[in-house]
Every structure is written in C-alpha cells, then in structure tokens.
Design a protein around this motif. Sequence first.
Motif, PDB file in Angstrom:
ATOM      1  N   ASP A 135       0.836  -1.200   0.000  1.00 19.40           N
ATOM      2  CA  ASP A 135       0.000   0.000   0.000  1.00 19.40           C
ATOM      3  C   ASP A 135       0.868   1.245   0.000  1.00 19.40           C
ATOM      4  O   ASP A 135       2.083   1.169   0.116  1.00 19.40           O
ATOM      5  CB  ASP A 135      -1.012  -0.008   1.163  1.00 19.40           C
ATOM      6  CG  ASP A 135      -0.404   0.374   2.492  1.00 19.40           C
ATOM      7  OD1 ASP A 135       0.822   0.252   2.645  1.00 19.40           O
ATOM      8  OD2 ASP A 135      -1.159   0.789   3.377  1.00 19.40           O
ATOM      9  N   LYS A 164       1.233   4.567   1.996  1.00 14.79           N
ATOM     10  CA  LYS A 164       0.738   5.125   3.261  1.00 14.79           C
ATOM     11  C   LYS A 164       0.671   6.648   3.285  1.00 14.79           C
ATOM     12  O   LYS A 164      -0.212   7.224   3.903  1.00 14.79           O
ATOM     13  CB  LYS A 164       1.638   4.653   4.405  1.00 14.79           C
ATOM     14  CG  LYS A 164       1.528   3.170   4.673  1.00 14.79           C
ATOM     15  CD  LYS A 164       1.322   2.893   6.138  1.00 14.79           C
ATOM     16  CE  LYS A 164       0.821   1.491   6.357  1.00 14.79           C
ATOM     17  NZ  LYS A 164       1.683   0.443   5.771  1.00 14.79           N
ATOM     18  N   GLY A 190      -4.136   6.038   6.646  1.00 12.62           N
ATOM     19  CA  GLY A 190      -4.497   4.613   6.699  1.00 12.62           C
ATOM     20  C   GLY A 190      -4.067   3.882   5.435  1.00 12.62           C
ATOM     21  O   GLY A 190      -3.914   2.665   5.426  1.00 12.62           O
ATOM     22  N   TYR A 221      -1.429  -9.494   9.881  1.00 10.05           N
ATOM     23  CA  TYR A 221      -0.876  -8.605   8.848  1.00 10.05           C
ATOM     24  C   TYR A 221       0.409  -8.041   9.422  1.00 10.05           C
ATOM     25  O   TYR A 221       0.401  -7.345  10.437  1.00 10.05           O
ATOM     26  CB  TYR A 221      -1.913  -7.533   8.574  1.00 10.05           C
ATOM     27  CG  TYR A 221      -1.503  -6.238   7.908  1.00 10.05           C
ATOM     28  CD1 TYR A 221      -0.253  -5.652   8.049  1.00 10.05           C
ATOM     29  CD2 TYR A 221      -2.430  -5.537   7.138  1.00 10.05           C
ATOM     30  CE1 TYR A 221       0.070  -4.456   7.445  1.00 10.05           C
ATOM     31  CE2 TYR A 221      -2.120  -4.336   6.542  1.00 10.05           C
ATOM     32  CZ  TYR A 221      -0.861  -3.805   6.692  1.00 10.05           C
ATOM     33  OH  TYR A 221      -0.545  -2.608   6.115  1.00 10.05           O
ATOM     34  N   ASN A 241      -0.784  -6.177  12.527  1.00  7.95           N
ATOM     35  CA  ASN A 241      -2.195  -5.828  12.621  1.00  7.95           C
ATOM     36  C   ASN A 241      -2.981  -7.127  12.695  1.00  7.95           C
ATOM     37  O   ASN A 241      -2.538  -8.165  12.184  1.00  7.95           O
ATOM     38  CB  ASN A 241      -2.643  -5.019  11.401  1.00  7.95           C
ATOM     39  CG  ASN A 241      -1.945  -3.682  11.345  1.00  7.95           C
ATOM     40  OD1 ASN A 241      -1.793  -3.010  12.363  1.00  7.95           O
ATOM     41  ND2 ASN A 241      -1.480  -3.293  10.174  1.00  7.95           N
ATOM     42  N   ARG A 250      -6.001  -7.792  11.456  1.00  2.71           N
ATOM     43  CA  ARG A 250      -7.141  -7.744  10.513  1.00  2.71           C
ATOM     44  C   ARG A 250      -6.559  -7.509   9.124  1.00  2.71           C
ATOM     45  O   ARG A 250      -5.363  -7.281   8.976  1.00  2.71           O
ATOM     46  CB  ARG A 250      -8.063  -6.601  10.921  1.00  2.71           C
ATOM     47  CG  ARG A 250      -7.304  -5.402  11.520  1.00  2.71           C
ATOM     48  CD  ARG A 250      -7.113  -4.263  10.647  1.00  2.71           C
ATOM     49  NE  ARG A 250      -6.145  -3.302  11.116  1.00  2.71           N
ATOM     50  CZ  ARG A 250      -5.399  -2.587  10.306  1.00  2.71           C
ATOM     51  NH1 ARG A 250      -5.476  -2.754   9.013  1.00  2.71           N
ATOM     52  NH2 ARG A 250      -4.536  -1.704  10.754  1.00  2.71           N
ATOM     53  N   GLY A 287      -5.631  -5.510   5.799  1.00  3.04           N
ATOM     54  CA  GLY A 287      -5.257  -4.116   5.552  1.00  3.04           C
ATOM     55  C   GLY A 287      -6.340  -3.432   4.736  1.00  3.04           C
ATOM     56  O   GLY A 287      -7.065  -4.078   3.989  1.00  3.04           O
ATOM     57  N   ASP A 288      -6.443  -2.150   4.888  1.00  2.00           N
ATOM     58  CA  ASP A 288      -7.335  -1.325   4.075  1.00  2.00           C
ATOM     59  C   ASP A 288      -6.438  -0.241   3.485  1.00  2.00           C
ATOM     60  O   ASP A 288      -5.946   0.589   4.245  1.00  2.00           O
ATOM     61  CB  ASP A 288      -8.413  -0.711   4.992  1.00  2.00           C
ATOM     62  CG  ASP A 288      -9.419   0.137   4.235  1.00  2.00           C
ATOM     63  OD1 ASP A 288      -9.185   0.423   3.058  1.00  2.00           O
ATOM     64  OD2 ASP A 288     -10.442   0.510   4.845  1.00  2.00           O
ATOM     65  N   PRO A 289      -6.115  -0.267   2.216  1.00  2.00           N
ATOM     66  CA  PRO A 289      -6.769  -0.889   1.051  1.00  2.00           C
ATOM     67  C   PRO A 289      -6.158  -2.198   0.533  1.00  2.00           C
ATOM     68  O   PRO A 289      -6.521  -2.594  -0.576  1.00  2.00           O
ATOM     69  CB  PRO A 289      -6.627   0.195  -0.005  1.00  2.00           C
ATOM     70  CG  PRO A 289      -5.329   0.870   0.308  1.00  2.00           C
ATOM     71  CD  PRO A 289      -5.128   0.758   1.788  1.00  2.00           C
ATOM     72  N   GLU A 290      -5.309  -2.875   1.310  1.00  2.00           N
ATOM     73  CA  GLU A 290      -4.767  -4.139   0.781  1.00  2.00           C
ATOM     74  C   GLU A 290      -5.884  -5.156   0.523  1.00  2.00           C
ATOM     75  O   GLU A 290      -5.832  -5.919  -0.447  1.00  2.00           O
ATOM     76  CB  GLU A 290      -3.756  -4.743   1.756  1.00  2.00           C
ATOM     77  CG  GLU A 290      -2.436  -3.996   1.851  1.00  2.00           C
ATOM     78  CD  GLU A 290      -2.438  -2.968   2.959  1.00  2.00           C
ATOM     79  OE1 GLU A 290      -3.523  -2.404   3.256  1.00  2.00           O
ATOM     80  OE2 GLU A 290      -1.377  -2.702   3.539  1.00  2.00           O
TER      81      GLU A 290
HETATM   82  N1  GLY Z   1      -3.122  -0.097   4.870  1.00  5.72           N
HETATM   83  C1  GLY Z   1      -2.637  -0.087   6.185  1.00  5.72           C
HETATM   84  C2  GLY Z   1      -3.503  -0.661   7.192  1.00  5.72           C
HETATM   85  O1  GLY Z   1      -4.551  -1.202   6.915  1.00  5.72           O
HETATM   86  O2  GLY Z   1      -3.136  -0.605   8.347  1.00  5.72           O
END
Ligand code: GLY
Length: 425
Positions: A212, A214, A226, A269, A285, A287, A289-292
């Motif tokens: 991603d 950042k 994020g 993650y 993490n 959960r 990733g957002d946007p992964e």
């Molecule tokens: N893309 C980074 C996150 O979800 O933490």
Amino acid sequence: MKILLVGSGAREHALAWKLRQSPLCTELLIAPGNPGMAELGRCVDIRSDAVADLTRLAVDQAVDLVVVGPEDPLALGLIDALATKNIRAFGPSLAGAQLEADKTFSKKIMREALIPTAEGKSFKSMRDAIAYVETRTDAMVVKAAGLARGKGVVICKDPVEALDVVRDIMEKKIFGPAGSTIVIEEKLEGPEISLLALIDGHTAYILESAQDHKRIGENDQGPNTGGMGAFSPAPRMTDELGRKAESEIIVPLLDALARHEIDYRGIIYAGLMLTPAGPKTLEFNCRFGDPEAQVLMMRLKSDLVEAMMACIDRKLDQITLEWDPRPAVCVVLASSGYGWERDEKVVKGVPISGLQEAAMMPDVKIFHGGTAMRDGKLVTNGGRVLSVCALGDTLDQARQKAYAAVEKISFPGMQYRRDIGKNSG
Ligand code: GLY
Ligand code: AMP
C-alpha cells in the motif's frame, strides 16, 4: 449460512462482495455497513465497536458466522463475547488483538521471538520520554501505543520535532487515550510491503502479496494515512523474500503466541520494511489491511467463507487458495482535509457524481468507504471515501483502468494520489 459482517469501510465492502459470492452464504447482515454494502446485504444500524449490541444481534438473528473487519471490536473482545454464546467468528480474541492494539506488547513479542524490528523503547511518562529524546541526535519515529486508526505514528526528522510530537501525543492527547503510552523507535529506511496470512492457531497460510501507499502525498510526501492506494502482487515480494518472511517472522510469531497461550485465529498482517539489513517488521495488525484487502479480494478466486471457516475449524492445512494471476490496483479517493494535518478536519456531506458510469467500466470495481445517502443522494461521509479498483493484464494496465474510472468520479475537494502502483519494484 447466515453471516454478519462488522464494519463500514471499503475493506469491509470488498469482504462483503466476496462473502456474497460464496454459495455457502445464504444471507448477509452488515453492521453498520454503508450504501455500497447495502446492495449486498441488510445493513443494521449498530456501530462496529458496540460489542454487547453486536453480540445480541448475532444471537437474536441466529447468525452462523461473524466476520470482523476493523481492529476496534477485536481489541474490545467481540470474538470472546461471541464465543460465550457459541457463535463462530473470524478474527482473533482480545488477547490476540493486543498484537495490534498495544505496540508495547507487540514489541515485546517481537523481541522474544527474535523477529527483526526497529530498536525502540516504551514510555508511560512524558518526562521520561522527553529525557530520552534529548539524548538522541537522529531521526526518530514516535508512536501512540494504542489504536489510532493508522495515524498514531509520526516520523520526526530530528529531536526537536520529536519533542513537539511527544507533547502533542502525551499532553495535548491528539490521539486520545491511545497515546497514554508511547513507543519511540529508530527510523528505518526502505520500501514497505504488507504480508498477510490466515492463521488457524497452528498453521499459517500466506496470502498473495500486496503493497500500500501510506503517505498522503505523491512520491511518498507528507504524513502517514491509513493508506491511499494499493496494488497486488507486489513485485518486491520475491519467492526468496516470502520464504524468509515466513521462517523469520510468521513461524516465530506463531511459536511466541503459543508460548503466551494465545489461540490466534484470523488474519495476521505484518507491515514490513525492506531495509538494507534485511526485512524488518514495523507492526502487526490483527485484521486485513485497508486498502490491501480491496486488491486481494479483486484477485481471490476461491471461496472466502470456506477459507475463513478453515481458520476457525483449524483446517487451514486442508485448503488451497486460487488467485487471479492478473494484477490489481486500488486508488483511494479522499475528502478535502484528509491526511495532511495531525488534527485533521475532514469535509463531509458533499455530493458524489459519476459513480455509476465509472462502475460500468470493464474490470473495474468500486468499493465504498466513507459514503452516506442523504435525501436519496450519495454524499461523502468520511476521510477515505471510495476505493476505485481495477484488474489488468499488467500492473500498468491495471493502473490505467483504475485511473480511467477515477476520471469519471468527482466530488468537491476530492483528492487522490496519481502515482499508485508506480515505483513498485
Ligand atoms: N493499509 C494499512 C492498514 O490497513 O493498516
Ligand atoms: P505502524 O503503525 O507501526 O506500522 O506504523 C505505520 C507506518 O509508519 C509504517 O507503515 C511506516 O510507514 C511508518 N513507520 C513505522 N515505524 C517506522 C520506523 N521505525 N521507521 C520508519 N518508518 C516507520
């Protein structure tokens, strides 16, 4: 199966889209969801951190599987609460979620497991933190130890800036209670890559690679967000690096979790930085990733429900995931005010246009993040508004398709990076 998905971002929209494709999913409830997700299931107006209400909903509705998107409910013990009602859920328990929710704990685990990471120290007292910064001369990274929606990390070019940031976090409490303990680390250099794996308590199944972007600004300028976009696969994740990451990070992590008697089931993650001294883990993490997640869901061909059930039932060694070989790119469209300032003021409630035309383009999929319906019209309702994703035969083609779709969409103050997927290798 009746499935309840918890969350309201573009990551959750991507998960909802995949869950809905599963023949196992007969009904999808989403709490609280967003207008994009409302097309895939029934949205229930319960916040994603309202653990007791979510548990009650799952019981009342006789839900068969709960899928948790964001970290907050995990750190608040939603999985544990559901377990007391014998409801199956995808995600780690409160104890497992500490890997993300408590950076001091996560550092401790990394040290114990000899997982390469940045040198760092934790501080509960501002006075001690300041005294420490004053002994340093180099660039530093100051982090709120708790959850701060991906924004609790400030890279400081020198001790003067670091002192300011320590005061902002510990005195002005710009990240709220998340900053009551801070971690100060050496600043590492190198490209970043996201390593995601399914975990069933014993076994890990590493997902396709993703990376991603950042920083808010192009060419990685400005503060961390994020995530402003992503692509998959990440050419930097070579087979050799994948094997190294598995043996030096994931396997030792699983062993350390077992030593702590943490039965981790869900996604892990690892945020990696490819430094000249080898890959180092910046964070864990608990959960997707957002946007992964958006680019991974674009490429996942297998049944997501089956994969999640294999995690819960400790049968990960019995599954194989199939992926679309074509690369995927995701460009995040953000609101005015998002990302540039530490105390950001995001503009919300402005109308979004062009979405339908963009969504009809071939190989394009648009996931909603911060959107809402007002008087029958779609408006912005958060920092990261839309995730515009596309598949292409090459990474460049996926980029072109995603940006062609972006061109069709507009809302006042819309900002996005034009270099997503560039400089990928
Ligand atoms: N893309 C980074 C996150 O979800 O933490
Ligand atoms: P974290 O939440 O700890 O992963 O940090 C979020 C982002 O901050 C990372 O993805 C990196 O871009 C950056 N970051 C965190 N720690 C460091 C570090 N020690 N050196 C350089 N950049 C870092």
